[in-house]
Design a protein around this motif. Sequence first.
Motif, PDB file in Angstrom:
ATOM      1  N   UNK A 242       0.837  -1.194   0.000  1.00 44.77           N
ATOM      2  CA  UNK A 242       0.000   0.000   0.000  1.00 44.77           C
ATOM      3  C   UNK A 242       0.880   1.256   0.000  1.00 44.77           C
ATOM      4  N   UNK A 243       0.750   2.133   1.005  1.00 43.01           N
ATOM      5  CA  UNK A 243       1.606   3.314   1.068  1.00 43.01           C
ATOM      6  C   UNK A 243       3.081   2.911   1.144  1.00 43.01           C
ATOM      7  N   UNK A 244       3.359   1.782   1.788  1.00 43.80           N
ATOM      8  CA  UNK A 244       4.733   1.294   1.847  1.00 43.80           C
ATOM      9  C   UNK A 244       5.285   0.949   0.484  1.00 43.80           C
ATOM     10  N   UNK A 245       4.398   0.559  -0.453  1.00 44.53           N
ATOM     11  CA  UNK A 245       4.824   0.311  -1.820  1.00 44.53           C
ATOM     12  C   UNK A 245       5.303   1.582  -2.492  1.00 44.53           C
ATOM     13  N   UNK A 246       4.614   2.670  -2.239  1.00 47.72           N
ATOM     14  CA  UNK A 246       5.045   3.991  -2.712  1.00 47.72           C
ATOM     15  C   UNK A 246       6.465   4.284  -2.222  1.00 47.72           C
ATOM     16  N   UNK A 247       6.689   4.115  -0.918  1.00 40.99           N
ATOM     17  CA  UNK A 247       7.986   4.423  -0.330  1.00 40.99           C
ATOM     18  C   UNK A 247       9.083   3.546  -0.928  1.00 40.99           C
TER      19      UNK A 247
ATOM     20  N   UNK B 101       5.040  -6.907  -8.788  1.00 45.37           N
ATOM     21  CA  UNK B 101       3.848  -6.201  -8.318  1.00 45.37           C
ATOM     22  C   UNK B 101       2.713  -7.199  -8.187  1.00 45.37           C
ATOM     23  N   UNK B 102       2.002  -7.138  -7.056  1.00 43.14           N
ATOM     24  CA  UNK B 102       0.811  -7.973  -6.894  1.00 43.14           C
ATOM     25  C   UNK B 102      -0.403  -7.106  -6.597  1.00 43.14           C
ATOM     26  N   UNK B 103      -1.549  -7.553  -7.089  1.00 45.74           N
ATOM     27  CA  UNK B 103      -2.831  -6.928  -6.801  1.00 45.74           C
ATOM     28  C   UNK B 103      -3.897  -8.017  -6.905  1.00 45.74           C
ATOM     29  N   UNK B 104      -5.160  -7.627  -6.828  1.00 47.46           N
ATOM     30  CA  UNK B 104      -6.239  -8.601  -6.921  1.00 47.46           C
ATOM     31  C   UNK B 104      -7.536  -7.891  -7.282  1.00 47.46           C
ATOM     32  N   UNK B 105      -8.531  -8.675  -7.623  1.00 47.11           N
ATOM     33  CA  UNK B 105      -9.810  -8.130  -8.058  1.00 47.11           C
ATOM     34  C   UNK B 105     -10.394  -7.156  -7.053  1.00 47.11           C
ATOM     35  N   UNK B 106     -10.294  -7.490  -5.761  1.00 48.21           N
ATOM     36  CA  UNK B 106     -10.912  -6.685  -4.710  1.00 48.21           C
ATOM     37  C   UNK B 106      -9.967  -5.653  -4.100  1.00 48.21           C
ATOM     38  N   UNK B 107      -8.846  -5.426  -4.702  1.00 45.56           N
ATOM     39  CA  UNK B 107      -7.927  -4.383  -4.225  1.00 45.56           C
ATOM     40  C   UNK B 107      -8.526  -3.028  -4.592  1.00 45.56           C
ATOM     41  N   UNK B 108      -8.848  -2.194  -3.600  1.00 45.02           N
ATOM     42  CA  UNK B 108      -9.534  -0.943  -3.906  1.00 45.02           C
ATOM     43  C   UNK B 108      -8.662   0.055  -4.643  1.00 45.02           C
ATOM     44  N   UNK B 109      -7.344  -0.158  -4.661  1.00 42.25           N
ATOM     45  CA  UNK B 109      -6.486   0.677  -5.499  1.00 42.25           C
ATOM     46  C   UNK B 109      -5.795  -0.187  -6.567  1.00 42.25           C
TER      47      UNK B 109
ATOM     48  N   UNK C  14      -6.265  -0.117  -9.585  1.00 38.30           N
ATOM     49  CA  UNK C  14      -5.911   0.738 -10.729  1.00 38.30           C
ATOM     50  C   UNK C  14      -4.474   1.228 -10.647  1.00 38.30           C
ATOM     51  N   UNK C  15      -3.934   1.376  -9.424  1.00 38.84           N
ATOM     52  CA  UNK C  15      -2.546   1.806  -9.262  1.00 38.84           C
ATOM     53  C   UNK C  15      -1.584   0.750  -9.809  1.00 38.84           C
ATOM     54  N   UNK C  16      -1.848  -0.506  -9.488  1.00 37.99           N
ATOM     55  CA  UNK C  16      -1.008  -1.590 -10.004  1.00 37.99           C
ATOM     56  C   UNK C  16      -1.141  -1.722 -11.515  1.00 37.99           C
ATOM     57  N   UNK C  17      -2.348  -1.522 -12.018  1.00 39.27           N
ATOM     58  CA  UNK C  17      -2.552  -1.596 -13.464  1.00 39.27           C
ATOM     59  C   UNK C  17      -1.792  -0.482 -14.178  1.00 39.27           C
ATOM     60  N   UNK C  18      -1.681   0.683 -13.544  1.00 41.51           N
ATOM     61  CA  UNK C  18      -0.881   1.762 -14.122  1.00 41.51           C
ATOM     62  C   UNK C  18       0.591   1.351 -14.212  1.00 41.51           C
ATOM     63  N   UNK C  19       1.088   0.674 -13.172  1.00 37.88           N
ATOM     64  CA  UNK C  19       2.477   0.193 -13.217  1.00 37.88           C
ATOM     65  C   UNK C  19       2.644  -0.810 -14.349  1.00 37.88           C
ATOM     66  N   UNK C  20       1.686  -1.708 -14.474  1.00 41.02           N
ATOM     67  CA  UNK C  20       1.742  -2.693 -15.567  1.00 41.02           C
ATOM     68  C   UNK C  20       1.770  -1.988 -16.922  1.00 41.02           C
ATOM     69  N   UNK C  21       0.863  -1.025 -17.102  1.00 38.00           N
ATOM     70  CA  UNK C  21       0.787  -0.328 -18.390  1.00 38.00           C
ATOM     71  C   UNK C  21       2.041   0.498 -18.648  1.00 38.00           C
ATOM     72  N   UNK C  22       2.552   1.167 -17.624  1.00 39.38           N
ATOM     73  CA  UNK C  22       3.770   1.961 -17.797  1.00 39.38           C
ATOM     74  C   UNK C  22       4.967   1.068 -18.110  1.00 39.38           C
TER      75      UNK C  22
ATOM     76  N   UNK D   1       0.530   6.520  -8.208  1.00 34.62           N
ATOM     77  CA  UNK D   1       0.298   7.816  -8.830  1.00 34.62           C
ATOM     78  C   UNK D   1      -0.147   8.807  -7.752  1.00 34.62           C
ATOM     79  N   UNK D   2       0.788   9.162  -6.873  1.00 39.68           N
ATOM     80  CA  UNK D   2       0.477   9.933  -5.665  1.00 39.68           C
ATOM     81  C   UNK D   2      -0.179  11.268  -5.968  1.00 39.68           C
TER      82      UNK D   2
END
Length: 312
Positions: free
Chosen positions: A160-165, A245-253, A255-263, A198-199
């Motif tokens: 989460x925020x720790x991933x940003x850091x 990077x890991x995420x899941x269907x029910x991850x409320x953010x 979209x942040x992981x998908x941005x990393x994937x797309x970038x 994408x802070x």
Amino acid sequence: MKRIRTAALLVGALLLLAGCNVRMTKPILKMIAAVSSKPIPGLFYADSCEKRLAVPYVENGDPAQVLDIYYADPAVRKDATVIDFHGGFYVAGLKENNRDIASVFLKEGYDVVLLEYRLNDGQRDVSDELADCATGLDFLVTHAAELGLNPDRMFLTGDSAGGHLALYMAEGAEDPSLPIRPAVFSPRGVLLNCPAYDYANFANLKAFTKAALEWFIGPRYEDKDWLAAMSPRTYFASYTGPLFVSTCTNDFIRSESLKIRDDSEALGRPLDFVDIASTDKKVGHDHNVLDIDLPASREVNARMAEFMNANY
């Protein structure tokens, strides 16, 4: 307690980053922060390992400027270290509450460092958190011999925020243009779970009241240039090392992981990306950190171990 902490995060999830007509207020954020910052009771495998607790990385510093070091059993030890930044929406969380995920890495033979940082309180902000992380990482490198760590085999992870850091620190290790960066630390790889990325887009008056923004982002929440300077997405091209990077269907953010994937795809960069498809409500934001025994969590954490084994 894990379930309570998860529920608190999900309350915030329902309102975070717009998409609804109810805005997060400062009292609601404080309630979530209070619940998320309570110690999780119980004994973990990490507690049975050799360890050094509350090691200060700033001389005569703040009580939060400390780190815990857990050493893997010599029978399986790989002479490599995982450094973990906990999440908590920048205003909450405790390093001790990540002992469960630390236990996973310890069993795999990795030493683990749980690094605490000063939380934002409306006066401090993410720049202070990043500065603490940079100082702590450089401390680990410069004191590696006395701490019994290998400075050339250190991975960064954060949820989460720790991933940003974690990602920002990795970018700063390669790019001197970042305003806050470690001076001597360089990671072997970075592992992010449900990360904030994408802070600059978090300062959203549709999702938060002004008072809430002033508290969780700080007094500069309207400064778009500063927000961009603190955002990992701004410097993503700077980091060229291995990335998970890991995420899941029910991850409320999610979209942040998908941005990393797309970038990553736009840059032609390899990315070890895990996106768990599940309708199980337990499999949500930070599930592999909050509840390591879920089958989906075991899958993610096994992939994390594989990633590190391939890169250490």
